[in-house]
Design an enzyme around this catalytic site. Structure first.
Site, PDB file in Angstrom:
ATOM      1  CG  ASP A   1      -2.054  -0.784   1.212  1.00  0.00           C
ATOM      2  OD1 ASP A   1      -2.414  -1.154   0.103  1.00  0.00           O
ATOM      3  OD2 ASP A   1      -2.658  -1.043   2.261  1.00  0.00           O
TER       4      ASP A   1
ATOM      5  CE  LYS B   1      -7.201   0.818  -0.849  1.00  0.00           C
ATOM      6  NZ  LYS B   1      -8.188   0.117  -0.070  1.00  0.00           N
TER       7      LYS B   1
ATOM      8  CG  MET C   1      -9.689  11.495   9.812  1.00  0.00           C
ATOM      9  SD  MET C   1     -11.434  11.760   9.973  1.00  0.00           S
ATOM     10  CE  MET C   1     -11.734  12.773   8.556  1.00  0.00           C
TER      11      MET C   1
HETATM   12  N1  SAH Z   1      -4.073  -0.006   9.209  1.00  0.00           N
HETATM   13  C1  SAH Z   1      -3.490   1.275   9.491  1.00  0.00           C
HETATM   14  C2  SAH Z   1      -4.450   2.425   9.275  1.00  0.00           C
HETATM   15  C3  SAH Z   1      -4.908   2.610   7.873  1.00  0.00           C
HETATM   16  S1  SAH Z   1      -6.014   3.967   7.715  1.00  0.00           S
HETATM   17  C4  SAH Z   1      -2.944   1.276  10.921  1.00  0.00           C
HETATM   18  O1  SAH Z   1      -3.240   0.357  11.691  1.00  0.00           O
HETATM   19  O2  SAH Z   1      -2.230   2.209  11.279  1.00  0.00           O
HETATM   20  C5  SAH Z   1      -4.963   5.234   7.130  1.00  0.00           C
HETATM   21  C6  SAH Z   1      -4.782   6.330   8.171  1.00  0.00           C
HETATM   22  O3  SAH Z   1      -3.852   5.889   9.151  1.00  0.00           O
HETATM   23  C7  SAH Z   1      -4.162   7.590   7.623  1.00  0.00           C
HETATM   24  O4  SAH Z   1      -5.114   8.431   7.010  1.00  0.00           O
HETATM   25  C8  SAH Z   1      -3.601   8.225   8.868  1.00  0.00           C
HETATM   26  O5  SAH Z   1      -4.604   8.863   9.600  1.00  0.00           O
HETATM   27  C9  SAH Z   1      -3.153   7.017   9.667  1.00  0.00           C
HETATM   28  N2  SAH Z   1      -1.704   6.756   9.554  1.00  0.00           N
HETATM   29  C10 SAH Z   1      -1.118   5.634   9.138  1.00  0.00           C
HETATM   30  N3  SAH Z   1       0.223   5.732   9.213  1.00  0.00           N
HETATM   31  C11 SAH Z   1       0.484   6.954   9.733  1.00  0.00           C
HETATM   32  C12 SAH Z   1       1.679   7.652  10.078  1.00  0.00           C
HETATM   33  N4  SAH Z   1       2.888   7.113   9.906  1.00  0.00           N
HETATM   34  N5  SAH Z   1       1.583   8.887  10.594  1.00  0.00           N
HETATM   35  C13 SAH Z   1       0.376   9.461  10.783  1.00  0.00           C
HETATM   36  N6  SAH Z   1      -0.778   8.849  10.475  1.00  0.00           N
HETATM   37  C14 SAH Z   1      -0.735   7.607   9.954  1.00  0.00           C
END
Ligand code: SAH
Length: 458
Positions: free
Chosen positions: A247, A269, A382
């Site tokens: 991803d 995406k 988000m």
């Molecule tokens: N499965 C992932 C989340 C996916 S949804 C998890 O468990 O972390 C995607 C959202 O995750 C993004 O829009 C953001 O809000 C957050 N996100 C993921 N990685 C991030 C990072 N390194 N720093 C800040 N936000 C992050």
């Protein structure tokens, strides 16, 4: 990459070492380990250095250096304490295109010596490109402790069967799967314990029983960005997969840890730009596994937290494809830890709630009344679109306008930024900050602790 890592075959090749002291001796012993034919030239040569060189069939010349000694040499090392002489050796070698190393003078080196982990025939070389030899040595110490001492013996023993197994299993991926199974199982254990006859018998039996590999899928959480936050299992499977389907949120340093010759398939995406629809990803996983591939479905954070991991394995289960799920550190854990914001705290928050907001007709669709609770931390998974609207709605539904908010962007990576504000002003602050997605929003009194507890990037 500033240097090209190569392994140089110098067995019986003429190499010149200029200098006869302790440093020269260290370099000579390294050259002799690789069975070079060494010539040492110096006005003064340590007796023990002279001894080893002569015993190895090399020569020791007690004389001043002259460029003519370079003729016919494969490698040159200058290890004297005379800076002018060292420079001369470097300049002369460059003219003749002979690789040269002046000890401890990176600017006078055409090649440099790495830190070495020697499990011959397996040799691991580590270099920091001259930036921090201490760091390279520390890394070496760590690897030394991880790699079984008998690894070399294993490699050597396996070498004896290579041809036979190549002939019996001509298909490369079948052969690789065979070796991966055997090198991590009973065969390897028998070799480590010196039970070579039994190891051979085991191998021959395994060869007869060997079946073509069946495909499988590993649904792996890659964590929020810092490769140090991967689990051992994630790393092992990333390095064993034939195909990696990843991803947008999976960081480059993590992708760099995947098997070098794995097919890398990007299905990321971006918001509003669905590169590959979810159903197509599900089908792709099924198709690849049916082709017999080991597929690593690599996802940011944890696959089961806003990751649609459930949908992907549902389809695999229906198609009867074996899979396993590897949890990852979710963005809330990673970002809060690296920003110094505990998600719960006895004085400030007894619960934490992870929320993701979808925009419906441009308005976020969230159960507002459930979000406004004293002593509850909210974590919004988000991007920035809709943040202003969410903050307004939270205030409208009764949240204190001065409730602290932290916005963590690119959490746990070197690009991490933390922006602190209140729900009444955070949207404005964001607009003026140039902060970029991915961002995670943490709302609650725990954010007050950030000042005291930030230790990285905050
Ligand atoms: N499965 C992932 C989340 C996916 S949804 C998890 O468990 O972390 C995607 C959202 O995750 C993004 O829009 C953001 O809000 C957050 N996100 C993921 N990685 C991030 C990072 N390194 N720093 C800040 N936000 C992050």
């Amino acid at each position: 990459m500033d240097y090209l890592p190569v392994f140089f075959r110098i067995e019986q090749q003429p190499c010149l070492v200029v200098g006869g002291g302790h440093i020269a001796k260290r370099k000579v012993s390294l050259l002799l380990k690789a069975k070079a034919k060494v010539t040492v030239i110096a006005l003064d040569v340590l007796p023990e250095l002279q001894d080893v060189v002569l015993k190895s069939g090399g020569e020791v010349i007690i004389a001043g250096y002259h460029a003519s000694y370079l003729n016919g040499k494969r490698l040159v090392i200058a290890a004297t304490d005379d800076d002018i002489l060292n420079r001369q050796v470097f300049a002369d070698s460059e003219v003749l295109n002979i690789p040269v190393n002046v000890v401890d003078s990176p600017e006078l080196c055409r090649f440099i010596f790495p830190s070495i982990i020697d499990r011959s025939p397996v040799v691991i070389a580590i270099s920091s490109s001259g930036q921090s030899p201490v760091l390279a040595r520390m890394l070496r110490t760590r690897l030394e402790s991880m790699i079984p001492a008998a690894y070399g013996q294993l490699a050597e023993f396996v070498g004896k069967f290579r041809k036979q197994i190549q002939a019996t299993l001509p298909d490369t991926s079948v052969r690789r799967a065979f070796w991966e199974k055997e090198l991590q199982g009973r065969f390897a254990e028998l070799v480590y314990n010196g039970r070579l006859d039994e190891a051979e018998t085991h191998l021959q039996h395994a060869l007869i029983a060997n079946q073509p590999p069946s495909g499988e899928v590993y649904l792996v959480g890659a964590g929020p960005g810092d490769p140090d936050l991967l689990t051992f299992r994630a790393l092992r499977l990333m390095q064993q997969a034939d195909v990696v389907v990843y991803d947008r949120l999976v960081s480059q340093p993590i992708l760099d840890l995947c098997r070098r010759d794995a097919d890398m398939v990007y299905v990321g995406k971006a918001r509003a730009d669905h590169a590959v629809p979810q159903e197509d990803i599900n089908h792709l996983l099924v198709r690849l596994a049916k082709e017999g591939k080991r597929v690593c479905r690599l996802k940011g954070g944890d696959p089961f937290i806003f990751g649609r991991g459930g949908e992907e394995i549902e389809e695999l289960a229906e198609a009867g494809i074996p899979f396993q799920v590897v949890p990852g550190i979710t963005a809330a854990s990673g970002c809060s830890a690296y920003a110094g914001i505990p998600l719960t705290h006895r004085d400030y928050a007894q619960s934490v709630r992870f929320v993701t907001g979808h925009l419906k007709d441009g308005t976020p669709n969230l159960p507002w009344s459930e979000l406004i609770h004293e002593r509850q931390t909210l974590v919004l998974y988000m991007g920035l679109v809709g943040l202003a609207e969410i903050c307004q709605q939270l205030i409208a539904h009764g949240m204190r306008p001065d409730m602290p908010v932290a916005l963590v962007s690119h959490g746990t990576t070197p690009k991490q930024k933390v922006l602190i504000g209140e729900i009444q002003n955070i949207a404005e602050k964001v607009a003026n900050s140039g902060i970029k997605a991915p961002t995670l929003t943490i709302i609650g009194d725990v954010v007050k602790l950030q000042d005291k507890l930030a230790w990285f990037g905050g």
